[in-house]
Design a protein around this motif. Structure first.
Motif, short mmCIF file in Angstrom:
data_model
loop_
_atom_site.label_atom_id
_atom_site.label_comp_id
_atom_site.label_asym_id
_atom_site.label_seq_id
_atom_site.Cartn_x
_atom_site.Cartn_y
_atom_site.Cartn_z
N ALA A 1 0.81 -1.22 0.00
CA ALA A 1 0.00 0.00 0.00
C ALA A 1 0.84 1.28 0.00
CB ALA A 1 -0.94 -0.01 1.20
N GLY A 2 2.10 1.19 -0.37
CA GLY A 2 2.92 2.39 -0.48
C GLY A 2 3.51 2.89 0.82
N GLY A 3 3.26 2.23 1.92
CA GLY A 3 3.86 2.62 3.19
C GLY A 3 2.86 3.07 4.22
N VAL A 4 3.36 3.23 5.42
CA VAL A 4 2.55 3.61 6.56
C VAL A 4 2.42 5.13 6.62
CG1 VAL A 4 2.44 3.58 9.09
CG2 VAL A 4 3.30 1.59 7.85
N THR A 5 1.19 5.63 6.74
CA THR A 5 0.97 7.07 6.91
C THR A 5 0.70 7.42 8.36
OG1 THR A 5 -1.37 6.85 6.35
CG2 THR A 5 0.15 7.40 4.55
N SER B 1 -3.56 3.67 0.46
CA SER B 1 -4.34 2.88 -0.48
C SER B 1 -5.73 2.61 0.06
CB SER B 1 -3.64 1.53 -0.74
OG SER B 1 -4.48 0.68 -1.50
N ALA B 2 -6.74 2.74 -0.80
CA ALA B 2 -8.11 2.43 -0.40
C ALA B 2 -8.43 0.94 -0.58
CB ALA B 2 -9.09 3.27 -1.22
N ARG B 3 -7.51 0.19 -1.15
CA ARG B 3 -7.72 -1.24 -1.38
C ARG B 3 -7.61 -2.01 -0.07
NH1 ARG B 3 -4.08 -5.60 -3.12
NH2 ARG B 3 -5.43 -7.24 -3.96
N PRO B 4 -8.66 -2.72 0.34
CA PRO B 4 -8.61 -3.46 1.60
C PRO B 4 -7.69 -4.68 1.51
CG PRO B 4 -10.69 -3.85 0.50
CD PRO B 4 -9.96 -2.82 -0.32
N PRO B 5 -7.20 -5.15 2.66
CA PRO B 5 -6.37 -6.36 2.65
C PRO B 5 -7.19 -7.56 2.17
CG PRO B 5 -6.52 -5.41 4.87
CD PRO B 5 -7.40 -4.61 3.98
N VAL B 6 -6.49 -8.52 1.60
CA VAL B 6 -7.14 -9.71 1.05
C VAL B 6 -6.48 -10.95 1.66
CG1 VAL B 6 -7.57 -11.03 -1.06
CG2 VAL B 6 -7.65 -8.54 -1.11
N ALA B 7 -7.30 -11.88 2.11
CA ALA B 7 -6.77 -13.17 2.56
C ALA B 7 -6.53 -14.02 1.33
CB ALA B 7 -7.75 -13.84 3.51
N GLU B 8 -5.27 -14.24 1.03
CA GLU B 8 -4.91 -15.03 -0.14
C GLU B 8 -5.21 -16.51 0.10
OE1 GLU B 8 -3.85 -13.80 -3.00
OE2 GLU B 8 -3.73 -11.75 -2.26
N GLY C 1 -7.04 7.09 2.19
CA GLY C 1 -6.61 5.69 2.07
C GLY C 1 -7.44 4.81 2.96
N LYS C 2 -6.78 4.13 3.89
CA LYS C 2 -7.49 3.27 4.82
C LYS C 2 -6.74 3.18 6.14
CE LYS C 2 -5.46 -1.10 3.26
NZ LYS C 2 -4.69 -0.55 2.17
N THR C 3 -7.47 2.75 7.16
CA THR C 3 -6.89 2.43 8.45
C THR C 3 -7.34 1.02 8.81
OG1 THR C 3 -6.94 4.74 9.15
CG2 THR C 3 -6.74 3.07 10.89
#
Length: 135
Positions: free
Chosen positions: A60-64, A83-90, A120-122
């Motif tokens: 996600a480009g790093g921690v803000t 990043s607004a993309r949520p984490p995904v369980a692969e 982005g997201k938290t």
């Protein structure tokens, strides 16, 4: 309640380049130091913080922003990124490196939350010292 917060120190720095996984762990250790918490549970909290920071840096480009809130009943680890993309369980792939961080976070935390916002997201993880941590 002890709250510790780390955000990027320099406006000219690229997001995520200021906060390493080691710095996140140090911050968590500081937040946990005054709690008489079970060692096994503390290790789980450190693992969750490391995985969330690592995922933000890698995907996600790093921690803000990074925040840890700790008291005797729970620890909340919050990691923000751009990043607004949520984490995904692969899907489980034991022969493929990586892809297990979000699954591990969800296994260790009592609850997780992803809040998408205009920056982005938290991602938040709540951990409480349940009976398994006391053994």
């Amino acid at each position: 309640m002890d709250q510790r917060t780390i955000s990027p120190r320099s406006p000219s720095a690229r997001p995520g380049t200021d906060l390493s996984c080691a710095e996140a762990r140090d911050t968590v250790r500081g937040a946990l130091a005054e709690l008489d918490a079970p060692a096994r549970w503390c290790e789980d909290v450190l693992t969750v913080a490391t995985e969330l920071v690592s995922n933000a840096r890698r995907h996600a480009g790093g921690v803000t922003a990074f925040r840890v809130t700790a008291d005797c009943g729970a620890v909340v680890v919050e990691v923000s990124d751009a990043s607004a993309r949520p984490p995904v369980a692969e899907p489980w792939a034991p022969r493929t490196p990586g892809g297990f961080g979000w699954r591990l976070v969800n296994d260790l935390a009592d609850s997780t939350d992803v809040h998408v916002h205009r920056h982005g997201k938290t991602v938040s993880a709540v951990l409480t010292p349940g009976p398994a941590a006391r053994t």
